[in-house]
Design an enzyme around this catalytic site. Structure first.
Site, PDB file in Angstrom:
ATOM      1  N   GLY A 137       0.814  -1.207   0.000  1.00  0.00           N
ATOM      2  CA  GLY A 137       0.000   0.000   0.000  1.00  0.00           C
ATOM      3  C   GLY A 137       0.849   1.259   0.000  1.00  0.00           C
ATOM      4  O   GLY A 137       2.083   1.207   0.136  1.00  0.00           O
ATOM      5  N   ASP A 138       0.179   2.393  -0.232  1.00  0.00           N
ATOM      6  CA  ASP A 138       0.826   3.716  -0.231  1.00  0.00           C
ATOM      7  C   ASP A 138       1.926   3.846  -1.267  1.00  0.00           C
ATOM      8  O   ASP A 138       2.910   4.559  -1.072  1.00  0.00           O
ATOM      9  CB  ASP A 138       1.396   4.035   1.169  1.00  0.00           C
ATOM     10  CG  ASP A 138       0.318   4.010   2.231  1.00  0.00           C
ATOM     11  OD1 ASP A 138      -0.811   4.404   1.921  1.00  0.00           O
ATOM     12  OD2 ASP A 138       0.616   3.578   3.369  1.00  0.00           O
ATOM     13  N   GLU A 139       1.758   3.193  -2.375  1.00  0.00           N
ATOM     14  CA  GLU A 139       2.789   3.211  -3.424  1.00  0.00           C
ATOM     15  C   GLU A 139       2.728   4.471  -4.275  1.00  0.00           C
ATOM     16  O   GLU A 139       3.673   4.784  -5.011  1.00  0.00           O
ATOM     17  CB  GLU A 139       2.641   1.979  -4.344  1.00  0.00           C
ATOM     18  CG  GLU A 139       2.796   0.626  -3.651  1.00  0.00           C
ATOM     19  CD  GLU A 139       1.456   0.083  -3.148  1.00  0.00           C
ATOM     20  OE1 GLU A 139       0.466   0.842  -3.106  1.00  0.00           O
ATOM     21  OE2 GLU A 139       1.416  -1.118  -2.789  1.00  0.00           O
ATOM     22  N   GLN A 170      -4.996  -0.237  -1.101  1.00  0.00           N
ATOM     23  CA  GLN A 170      -4.041  -1.125  -0.417  1.00  0.00           C
ATOM     24  C   GLN A 170      -3.050  -1.726  -1.427  1.00  0.00           C
ATOM     25  O   GLN A 170      -2.748  -1.086  -2.405  1.00  0.00           O
ATOM     26  CB  GLN A 170      -4.783  -2.230   0.358  1.00  0.00           C
ATOM     27  CG  GLN A 170      -5.549  -1.727   1.580  1.00  0.00           C
ATOM     28  CD  GLN A 170      -6.908  -1.145   1.270  1.00  0.00           C
ATOM     29  OE1 GLN A 170      -7.702  -1.777   0.598  1.00  0.00           O
ATOM     30  NE2 GLN A 170      -7.192   0.038   1.750  1.00  0.00           N
ATOM     31  N   ARG A 186       0.413   7.492  10.959  1.00  0.00           N
ATOM     32  CA  ARG A 186       1.450   6.649  11.573  1.00  0.00           C
ATOM     33  C   ARG A 186       2.732   6.664  10.739  1.00  0.00           C
ATOM     34  O   ARG A 186       2.677   6.728   9.511  1.00  0.00           O
ATOM     35  CB  ARG A 186       0.957   5.189  11.657  1.00  0.00           C
ATOM     36  CG  ARG A 186      -0.116   4.967  12.688  1.00  0.00           C
ATOM     37  CD  ARG A 186      -0.552   3.507  12.695  1.00  0.00           C
ATOM     38  NE  ARG A 186      -1.329   3.170  11.504  1.00  0.00           N
ATOM     39  CZ  ARG A 186      -1.803   1.955  11.249  1.00  0.00           C
ATOM     40  NH1 ARG A 186      -1.553   0.953  12.074  1.00  0.00           N
ATOM     41  NH2 ARG A 186      -2.513   1.726  10.170  1.00  0.00           N
ATOM     42  N   GLY A 205      -5.801   5.902   1.753  1.00  0.00           N
ATOM     43  CA  GLY A 205      -5.539   7.336   1.704  1.00  0.00           C
ATOM     44  C   GLY A 205      -4.731   7.581   0.452  1.00  0.00           C
ATOM     45  O   GLY A 205      -3.579   7.160   0.371  1.00  0.00           O
ATOM     46  N   HIS A 206      -5.350   8.178  -0.547  1.00  0.00           N
ATOM     47  CA  HIS A 206      -4.695   8.375  -1.837  1.00  0.00           C
ATOM     48  C   HIS A 206      -4.420   9.865  -2.048  1.00  0.00           C
ATOM     49  O   HIS A 206      -5.341  10.680  -2.000  1.00  0.00           O
ATOM     50  CB  HIS A 206      -5.577   7.822  -2.963  1.00  0.00           C
ATOM     51  CG  HIS A 206      -5.755   6.336  -2.879  1.00  0.00           C
ATOM     52  ND1 HIS A 206      -6.513   5.606  -3.758  1.00  0.00           N
ATOM     53  CD2 HIS A 206      -5.256   5.430  -2.004  1.00  0.00           C
ATOM     54  CE1 HIS A 206      -6.472   4.327  -3.423  1.00  0.00           C
ATOM     55  NE2 HIS A 206      -5.715   4.197  -2.359  1.00  0.00           N
ATOM     56  N   LYS A 213      -0.679   5.241  -5.702  1.00  0.00           N
ATOM     57  CA  LYS A 213      -1.788   4.911  -6.613  1.00  0.00           C
ATOM     58  C   LYS A 213      -2.642   6.140  -6.950  1.00  0.00           C
ATOM     59  O   LYS A 213      -3.113   6.287  -8.066  1.00  0.00           O
ATOM     60  CB  LYS A 213      -2.686   3.831  -5.979  1.00  0.00           C
ATOM     61  CG  LYS A 213      -1.965   2.519  -5.708  1.00  0.00           C
ATOM     62  CD  LYS A 213      -2.864   1.534  -4.996  1.00  0.00           C
ATOM     63  CE  LYS A 213      -3.197   1.920  -3.576  1.00  0.00           C
ATOM     64  NZ  LYS A 213      -2.050   1.904  -2.634  1.00  0.00           N
TER      65      LYS A 213
HETATM   66  P1  GDP Z   1      -1.478   5.614  -2.334  1.00  0.00           P
HETATM   67  O1  GDP Z   1      -2.209   5.184  -1.110  1.00  0.00           O
HETATM   68  O2  GDP Z   1      -0.898   4.464  -3.084  1.00  0.00           O
HETATM   69  O3  GDP Z   1      -2.271   6.527  -3.214  1.00  0.00           O
HETATM   70  O4  GDP Z   1      -0.218   6.461  -1.816  1.00  0.00           O
HETATM   71  P2  GDP Z   1      -0.231   7.582  -0.667  1.00  0.00           P
HETATM   72  O5  GDP Z   1      -0.879   8.798  -1.200  1.00  0.00           O
HETATM   73  O6  GDP Z   1      -0.746   7.030   0.609  1.00  0.00           O
HETATM   74  O7  GDP Z   1       1.325   7.779  -0.435  1.00  0.00           O
HETATM   75  C1  GDP Z   1       2.183   8.137  -1.479  1.00  0.00           C
HETATM   76  C2  GDP Z   1       2.902   9.423  -1.084  1.00  0.00           C
HETATM   77  O8  GDP Z   1       3.986   9.629  -1.958  1.00  0.00           O
HETATM   78  C3  GDP Z   1       2.037  10.661  -1.215  1.00  0.00           C
HETATM   79  O9  GDP Z   1       2.420  11.583  -0.230  1.00  0.00           O
HETATM   80  C4  GDP Z   1       2.378  11.191  -2.588  1.00  0.00           C
HETATM   81  O10 GDP Z   1       2.179  12.599  -2.708  1.00  0.00           O
HETATM   82  C5  GDP Z   1       3.830  10.851  -2.666  1.00  0.00           C
HETATM   83  N1  GDP Z   1       4.367  10.589  -4.015  1.00  0.00           N
HETATM   84  C6  GDP Z   1       3.763   9.955  -5.048  1.00  0.00           C
HETATM   85  N2  GDP Z   1       4.627   9.809  -6.070  1.00  0.00           N
HETATM   86  C7  GDP Z   1       5.790  10.362  -5.661  1.00  0.00           C
HETATM   87  C8  GDP Z   1       7.084  10.477  -6.261  1.00  0.00           C
HETATM   88  O11 GDP Z   1       7.342  10.033  -7.361  1.00  0.00           O
HETATM   89  N3  GDP Z   1       8.048  11.097  -5.494  1.00  0.00           N
HETATM   90  C9  GDP Z   1       7.815  11.580  -4.244  1.00  0.00           C
HETATM   91  N4  GDP Z   1       8.808  12.143  -3.585  1.00  0.00           N
HETATM   92  N5  GDP Z   1       6.614  11.472  -3.668  1.00  0.00           N
HETATM   93  C10 GDP Z   1       5.620  10.853  -4.361  1.00  0.00           C
HETATM   94  P1  IMO Z   2      -3.802   2.683   0.544  1.00  0.00           P
HETATM   95  O1  IMO Z   2      -4.956   2.475  -0.393  1.00  0.00           O
HETATM   96  C1  IMO Z   2      -1.239   0.976   3.620  1.00  0.00           C
HETATM   97  C2  IMO Z   2      -3.119  -1.774   6.443  1.00  0.00           C
HETATM   98  C3  IMO Z   2      -3.252  -1.346   7.888  1.00  0.00           C
HETATM   99  C4  IMO Z   2      -3.145  -2.687   8.585  1.00  0.00           C
HETATM  100  C5  IMO Z   2      -3.877  -3.619   7.638  1.00  0.00           C
HETATM  101  C6  IMO Z   2      -5.307  -3.899   8.043  1.00  0.00           C
HETATM  102  O2  IMO Z   2      -3.653   4.079   0.995  1.00  0.00           O
HETATM  103  O3  IMO Z   2      -2.563   2.101  -0.029  1.00  0.00           O
HETATM  104  P2  IMO Z   2      -7.527  -2.456   7.912  1.00  0.00           P
HETATM  105  O4  IMO Z   2      -7.870  -1.141   8.520  1.00  0.00           O
HETATM  106  O5  IMO Z   2      -7.602  -2.480   6.430  1.00  0.00           O
HETATM  107  O6  IMO Z   2      -8.276  -3.601   8.537  1.00  0.00           O
HETATM  108  O7  IMO Z   2      -5.981  -2.684   8.314  1.00  0.00           O
HETATM  109  O8  IMO Z   2      -3.846  -2.992   6.370  1.00  0.00           O
HETATM  110  N1  IMO Z   2      -3.704  -0.848   5.445  1.00  0.00           N
HETATM  111  C7  IMO Z   2      -2.986  -0.076   4.639  1.00  0.00           C
HETATM  112  N2  IMO Z   2      -1.653   0.127   4.576  1.00  0.00           N
HETATM  113  N3  IMO Z   2      -2.060   1.594   2.741  1.00  0.00           N
HETATM  114  C8  IMO Z   2      -3.390   1.379   2.787  1.00  0.00           C
HETATM  115  O9  IMO Z   2      -4.228   1.868   1.857  1.00  0.00           O
HETATM  116  C9  IMO Z   2      -3.910   0.547   3.791  1.00  0.00           C
HETATM  117  N4  IMO Z   2      -5.153   0.142   4.137  1.00  0.00           N
HETATM  118  C10 IMO Z   2      -5.007  -0.722   5.140  1.00  0.00           C
HETATM  119  O10 IMO Z   2      -2.222  -0.464   8.256  1.00  0.00           O
HETATM  120  O11 IMO Z   2      -1.803  -3.094   8.627  1.00  0.00           O
HETATM  121 MG    MG Z   3      -2.222   5.520   0.952  1.00  0.00          MG
END
Ligand code: GDP
Ligand code: IMO
Ligand code: MG
Length: 510
Positions: free
Chosen positions: A81-83, A292, A371, A109-110, A85
Site C-alpha cells: 500500500g501507499d505506493e 491497499q 502513523r 488514503g490516496h 496509486k
Molecule cells: P497511495 O495510497 O498508493 O495513493 O499512496 P499515498 O498517497 O498514501 O502515499 C504516497 C505518497 O507519496 C504521497 O504523499 C504522494 O504525494 C507521494 N508521491 C507519489 N509519487 C511520488 C514520487 O514520485 N516522489 C515523491 N517524492 N513522492 C511521491
Molecule cells: P492505501 O490504499 C497501507 C493496512 C493497515 C493494517 C492492515 C489492516 O492508501 O494504499 P484495515 O484497517 O484495512 O483492517 O488494516 O492494512 N492498510 C494499509 N496500509 N495503505 C493502505 O491503503 C492501507 N489500508 C489498510 O495499516 O496493517
Molecule cells: Mg495511501
C-alpha cells in the site's frame, strides 16, 4: 469465437501494449511482438466474429498491437500500500472516461498533489479532479457514509465539481458498531494486533460475508434500514457489551443518522455496473483504481496481517461488476523502495538511521492515520509474486527521487530462512515468512536530484540501471517513473507513453 471474447483476448495479452515499447526499460520482456501479432490477427477478424450474437458488440478501438488502446485498465498497489496509486490514477484519469474504486474503504488514503494543493482521498476515486470523468464507488467498496459526505463537503469547499460521482447501491456500509468492533478486536489481540486503521473495515466485510451487512440502497428505506440494523446487532450483543451504554449504539440514533446520510447521498446512488458497461461497450477507457496492495490481500498477502478485502487485480471484476475479459491492462504501482504500515512480516525492513533517513526524505507517514511507515529496501521476491498474482502488464515506479544521494542501493532478490534455507519464491507458510530475511544485490546509487528530469534518457546511468534491474527481475516493463509528488513530476517511458493515450504522446498530440 464471440466478438466479445475475441476482443477481450486482443487486450488480454499479458504483455500487451507495454512490451511494444522500444525503451530500454520497456524491453524487459521478450516475445512481446509475437503476442502482439496474435492480438492483431484476432483483432482483424472482430467484425465478422461478432455476427449472430445477441449482445451488442463492443466498439473497441484498433487492436492492442498498435499499443494505443486499453479500455479496461486496472491499477493496483503491488507492495504493502501507499505506493502512489492516487497520483497515477489522477494521471490516467486525464484520458479516461471513468474511474472505479472496487474494494477497500476509508482505510485507503490516496494523495494527489496539484501545484500547491494537496488532496487526500479516502473513498472518492482519484479521478474526481477531472470534471468530465465518471467516478464510481463500486459494489466491492465498504462505505462509511460520514467519511464520504465529509469528503464531498471538503471537495466542494475546494471548488471541485463532484457531480460525476456515482455510488453503487450494492456497496456495503460501515456502521458505528463496525468501528467499535475493530477497536475492541485490536485491543483484545494486545501485542498480536494487526495494526488496522480502526475504520471498521474488517467487521464490515465480515458482516457482508455473514449476510448481515447493510447496503447503500438500504439507506433509502427507513423500515428496511431499521430491521437490518436490529438483525445485524443481535449476534454482536456479547462483543458489544463494553459499549452497551454508548449512545452511538442506540437503534433510533443510528437509524436517524444513517437516513440523513442517505438523503445526502441519494443523488449519487446508481446502478454502477450498468454505467461502467455502457462506457466499456462504447470503447471508452475505464480505470479501475485499487486500494491497499497485493501483500495486504486477504487471500494472497501476509495473512493475518492483511486487510479484509482483495486488493489484487482480479477483485476489480467482482468489485465493479465486470468480467475478466473486460480488463486489458494491469498496472502495478510500486515505490522504488518498500514501506509498510501496521504489523506483520516485512523481510527487507530497515531500522536505525538509514530507515529514518528514507522515512524523512520520502515523507513516509500514513495518509489516513498519520502513523510512521516502516521502511525497507525494495523486495523483488515479493514484487515478482505480486506481478504473478495480478498479471501485471506494466509497472509504475514511484518515488525514485527519494533514493538520490545513496552510494549503494540494496535490492532483495532472495530470502534466507532459518537454518540456511533459501527462498527464490515468496514463501506460502506464515511461520517461514516471519523468519526470513532478505539477501541483496548491491547496485550503485546516484547523487543527482531527479525532480526536474522528464526524459528517461536524462536519468543518471545508475538510476536507469536500477530500474532496468527491477524490470528485468520481475519481467514486467516500466511505463511510468515518479520523481516527485507533483502530478507533473513523472517520466513516461516509451512503453508508457503510448498507453491510454496518456503522457508524452498524448500531450504532444493535444
Ligand atoms: P497511495 O495510497 O498508493 O495513493 O499512496 P499515498 O498517497 O498514501 O502515499 C504516497 C505518497 O507519496 C504521497 O504523499 C504522494 O504525494 C507521494 N508521491 C507519489 N509519487 C511520488 C514520487 O514520485 N516522489 C515523491 N517524492 N513522492 C511521491
Ligand atoms: P492505501 O490504499 C497501507 C493496512 C493497515 C493494517 C492492515 C489492516 O492508501 O494504499 P484495515 O484497517 O484495512 O483492517 O488494516 O492494512 N492498510 C494499509 N496500509 N495503505 C493502505 O491503503 C492501507 N489500508 C489498510 O495499516 O496493517
Ligand atoms: Mg495511501
Amino acid at each position: 469465437m464471440p466478438a466479445q471474447a475475441a476482443r477481450a483476448r486482443v487486450g488480454a495479452s499479458r504483455v500487451g501494449a507495454a512490451r511494444e515499447g522500444t525503451s530500454r526499460l520497456g524491453a524487459a520482456c521478450e516475445g512481446a511482438a509475437q503476442v502482439g501479432a496474435v492480438s492483431t490477427i484476432l483483432g482483424s477478424c472482430l467484425p465478422t466474429c461478432g455476427e449472430g450474437h445477441t449482445r451488442k458488440p463492443r466498439v473497441r478501438p484498433p487492436p492492442a498491437y498498435t499499443h494505443l488502446t486499453m479500455p479496461g485498465i486496472v491499477l493496483v498497489g503491488a507492495q504493502w500500500g501507499d505506493e502512489g496509486k492516487g497520483k497515477v490514477t489522477d494521471l490516467l484519469a486525464e484520458r479516461a472516461d471513468a474511474v472505479v474504486r472496487f474494494q477497500g474503504g476509508n482505510n485507503a488514503g490516496h494523495t494527489i498533489v496539484r501545484g500547491r494543493q494537496t488532496f487526500k482521498l479516502h473513498l472518492i476515486p482519484s479521478g474526481i479532479l477531472h470534471k468530465n470523468t465518471l467516478c464510481v464507488i463500486g459494489n466491492g467498496v465498504v462505505v462509511d457514509p460520514k467519511v464520504l459526505t465529509d469528503e464531498l463537503d471538503e471537495l466542494r469547499r475546494r471548488r471541485v465539481d463532484t457531480r460525476s460521482l456515482r455510488i453503487s447501491a450494492n456497496a456495503h456500509l460501515i456502521m458505528p458498531y463496525h468501528m467499535m468492533l475493530d477497536h475492541a478486536g485490536e485491543a483484545k489481540l494486545g501485542k498480536l494486533q494487526i495494526g488496522t486503521t480502526r475504520r471498521g473495515i474488517g467487521p464490515c466485510y465480515a458482516d457482508k460475508a455473514a449476510r448481515l451487512g447493510i447496503r447503500v440502497q438500504d439507506l433509502l428505506d427507513e423500515k428496511i434500514l431499521k430491521k437490518k440494523i436490529v438483525a445485524a446487532l443481535e449476534p454482536k450483543r456479547l462483543s458489544l457489551r463494553p459499549f452497551a451504554k454508548d449512545p452511538r449504539l442506540d437503534l433510533q440514533t443510528i437509524t436517524e443518522e444513517y437516513l440523513t446520510y442517505g438523503h445526502r447521498m441519494a443523488n449519487y446512488i446508481a446502478d454502477t455496473v450498468r454505467l461502467v458497461h455502457e462506457r466499456l461497450d462504447a470503447g471508452q477507457t475505464v480505470v479501475f483504481e485499487g486500494a491497499q496492495g497485493a501483500l495486504l490481500d486477504i487471500d494472497h498477502g501476509t495473512y493475518p496481517f492483511v486487510t479484509s478485502s482483495n486488493p489484487v487485480a482480479g477483485a476489480a471484476c467482482v468489485g465493479a461488476g465486470v468480467g475478466p475479459k473486460d480488463i486489458d491492462e494491469v498496472w502495478g504501482v510500486i515505490k522504488a523502495y518498500g514501506t509498510r504500515v501496521g504489523a506483520g512480516p516485512f523481510p527487507t525492513e530497515l531500522d536505525g538511521d538509514l530507515a529514518d533517513e528514507i522515512r524523512e526524505r520520502g515523507g513516509e507517514y500514513g495518509t489516513t492515520t498519520g502513523r510512521a511507515r516502516r521502511v525497507g529496501w525494495i523486495d523483488l521476491v515479493a514484487l515478482r509474486y505480486a506481478a504473478q498474482i495480478n498479471s501485471l502488464t506494466a509497472l509504475a515506479v514511484m518515488k525514485l527521487d527519494v533514493l538520490s544521494g545513496f552510494d549503494r542501493l540494496c535490492v532483495c532478490t532472495r530470502y534466507r530462512g532459518p537454518e540456511g534455507a533459501e527462498f527464490d519464491d515468496f514463501p506460502y507458510h506464515q511461520t517461514m515468512l516471519h523468519h526470513v530475511t532478505g539477501e541483496y544485490v548491491d547496485l550503485p546509487g546516484w547523487s543527482e536530484d531527479l525532480t526536474e528530469v522528464r526524459e528517461e534518457s536524462d536519468l543518471p546511468a545508475a538510476a536507469r540501471d536500477y530500474l532496468q534491474f527491477i524490470s528485468d527481475f520481475v519481467g514486467v516493463p516500466i511505463a511510468l517513473i515518479g520523481v516527485g509528488p507533483g502530478r507533473e513530476e513523472v517520466i513516461w517511458t516509451e512503453a508508457g507513453a503510448g498507453m491510454a493515450g496518456s503522457g508524452k504522446a498524448a500531450s504532444a498530440a493535444a
